[in-house]
Structures are given as C-alpha cells and as structure tokens.
Design an enzyme around this catalytic site. Structure first.
Site: not given
Ligand code: NI
Length: 295
Positions: A122, A264
């Site tokens: 992400d 992430h």
């Molecule tokens: Ni996010």
C-alpha cells in the site's frame, strides 16, 4: 581360609550375575515403551497432531502447544521440552496413522489444492522502496498487488509502468488517503476517479479494485463506490514497528491459505523484510497470486 575365599568368590559371582541380570532386564521395559507404561500417551499423541496442525496453519509458530491430561492446552516452555515431546511421540506415530490420516494435511496443500496467498503493498509508489520491492519480487518470480495512491502514481508513472510490465496488479488506494467514511458520496467518488485517471495515464488501463485507506469502509462507501473493495487478513504492521524481523514474525503467526498480506512499499524496512517473507512462504508451500486471482 581357602574355603572361605572360594565361598566369597562364588557369592560375589552370584551377586554380580543377579546385578547384571537386573541391569540388562530393566531398560527394555522403558525401551519397549508399551502403551500401558505411559498414561498420557493418548493426549501426547493428540498433542503432536495439534502441534503439527498448529504449525502448518501457522497460527502461532512461536508458541507451539500440546494437550496435557484433561485436554488443557499448555504452552511448551522451551525447545528442549518440545524435542522431548517430539521424540516420545515420534515412536508412537505408526499405530495411530489410520486414525489421524484424515486430520493431517500435507504442509503444501489444503483440501487437495495448492495453498494460495497474495502479497499486497500500500501507499506507493515510492521512488526507491518500490523499485527495491520490484527487484526482490522479480528475483523470486513472485507476483503481487500494489494498492497505489493516485497522487504518487502521478509523481512516479514510470515505476507504475514497470510494476505493470512485470506482471503485478495495479490497484487503487484512492487519490490522497482520506478516510472515506468521513466523506460525502461526491467526495468519495472524486478520490476514486482521480486515482483511476492517474493509473490509466500511467498504464492505459483502469484498476479492477481499490483498498479503502485505513481499511475504513461502511455501507455508504460501498454504495458510493462501485469498484471492488479489497481489505486484508494478514497484518504485518510493518508501518508501525518498522522492523524486518517483526514483519516476518507477524506474517508467520498469521499466514494461511487464501491470505492477503498487508505491507507498505514506502518504508525501507518493509522492502528489507520481503525476501525472508517470500522464502518462508515458499518453504511453507504457498503459491503467490494477485488479489484479483484470489477473490
Ligand atoms: Ni494506506
């Protein structure tokens, strides 16, 4: 005097014989390990299955447990204890094979099918971190899904193009990472549409799904946004602790079939954790898929 020495000699001989006799007889009663000699055999055997099951489903690899008398689970305190339990149970496995065959599953498969897992990243793309992640994924021939922020896509379209060309799925994480549940329907749609256009500009295709920032979604959001929402069910918390070893430990504790792993691609430590994450999942027999392939 001579007679006494002879008698003593004979007596010693008899005693030595009896001693040897007992010392050679006694151990086999342990070595034979008859079922009756250990009242907890059943629980320990069951415990072994539980441990294997527990380990293969990786609910908590750090804390294997076994069932003690009465069926209460007990955490195995240290490695030595586990080895002892394993050794005892290893000898006992065969007679119960028939009974446990259905319960035990080979580590690489579940229900006769290959276990599948989706790695997702992400908040990118990031100038350096995403590049490093792409390199690691390529090295291990793993496909992943990137939930990209529209505003970062507009900044680094070349990285998006590269990720797409390498066969990864490009999905949306909205334009600017706002909590969608706090927005009006119009504002939500603007967040989605702007990101969609940025992705289209980069790779000439629209995303098939989006991940709501913070995982924040409700009925209002579902109604306003027609794109498919994709959440996750394995949280490495990489953004929080920023420690590769913890990312791996969290993954090990939660890894499961049809899992969606949240990481992430904006933190260096997440990129640093990736290789070990992939190696572990490969060792566990997982096939890597994109979220569109999984859902
Ligand atoms: Ni996010």
């Amino acid at each position: 005097m001579g007679k006494k020495i002879v008698m003593l000699g004979i007596l010693c001989g008899i005693l030595t014989f009896i001693g040897c006799h007992f010392s050679t007889e006694t151990p086999p009663t342990f070595a034979n390990n008859e079922p009756g000699s250990m009242s907890t055999t059943y629980h320990e055997q069951f415990a072994y299955n539980q441990f294997v099951k527990q380990a293969s489903s990786s609910i908590n690899l750090m804390m294997p447990f076994y069932l003690a008398d009465g069926g209460l689970s007990r955490t195995i305190q240290n490695c030595e204890t586990y080895i002892q339990v394993e050794n005892i149970l290893g000898k006992k496995e065969q007679p119960l094979e028939e009974k446990t065959e259905e319960q035990e599953q080979p580590p690489a498969k579940e229900d006769g099918k290959q276990k599948r897992i989706a790695l997702t990243f992400d908040d990118g793309p990031h100038q350096y971190v995403t590049e490093q992640i792409l390199t690691t994924l390529q090295k291990h021939e793993v496909k992943a899904t990137f939930f990209m922020l529209g505003q970062n896509v507009a900044k680094y379209p070349e990285i998006v193009k590269k990720a797409d060309a390498l066969g990864h799925e490009i999905a949306s994480h909205t334009w600017s990472h706002k909590n969608l549940t706090k927005l009006s329907a119009k504002q939500m749609q603007a967040e989605i549409n702007r990101a969609n256009e940025a992705i289209y500009d980069a790779i000439e295709k629209y995303p098939a799904s989006y991940r709501p920032p913070y995982g924040a979604i409700d009925e209002k959001v579902r109604e306003a946004i027609l794109l498919k929402p994709v959440l996750w069910n394995i949280d490495t918390l990489d953004w929080y602790h920023k420690t590769p070893a913890k990312t791996l430990a969290n993954l090990k504790a939660q890894a499961k079939n049809n899992g969606i792993v949240l990481m992430h691609d904006i933190h260096q430590q997440s990129a640093d954790a990736l290789e070990d994450v992939i190696l572990y999942l490969k060792e566990e027999g997982y096939e890597f898929v994109t979220t569109s392939e999984l859902l």
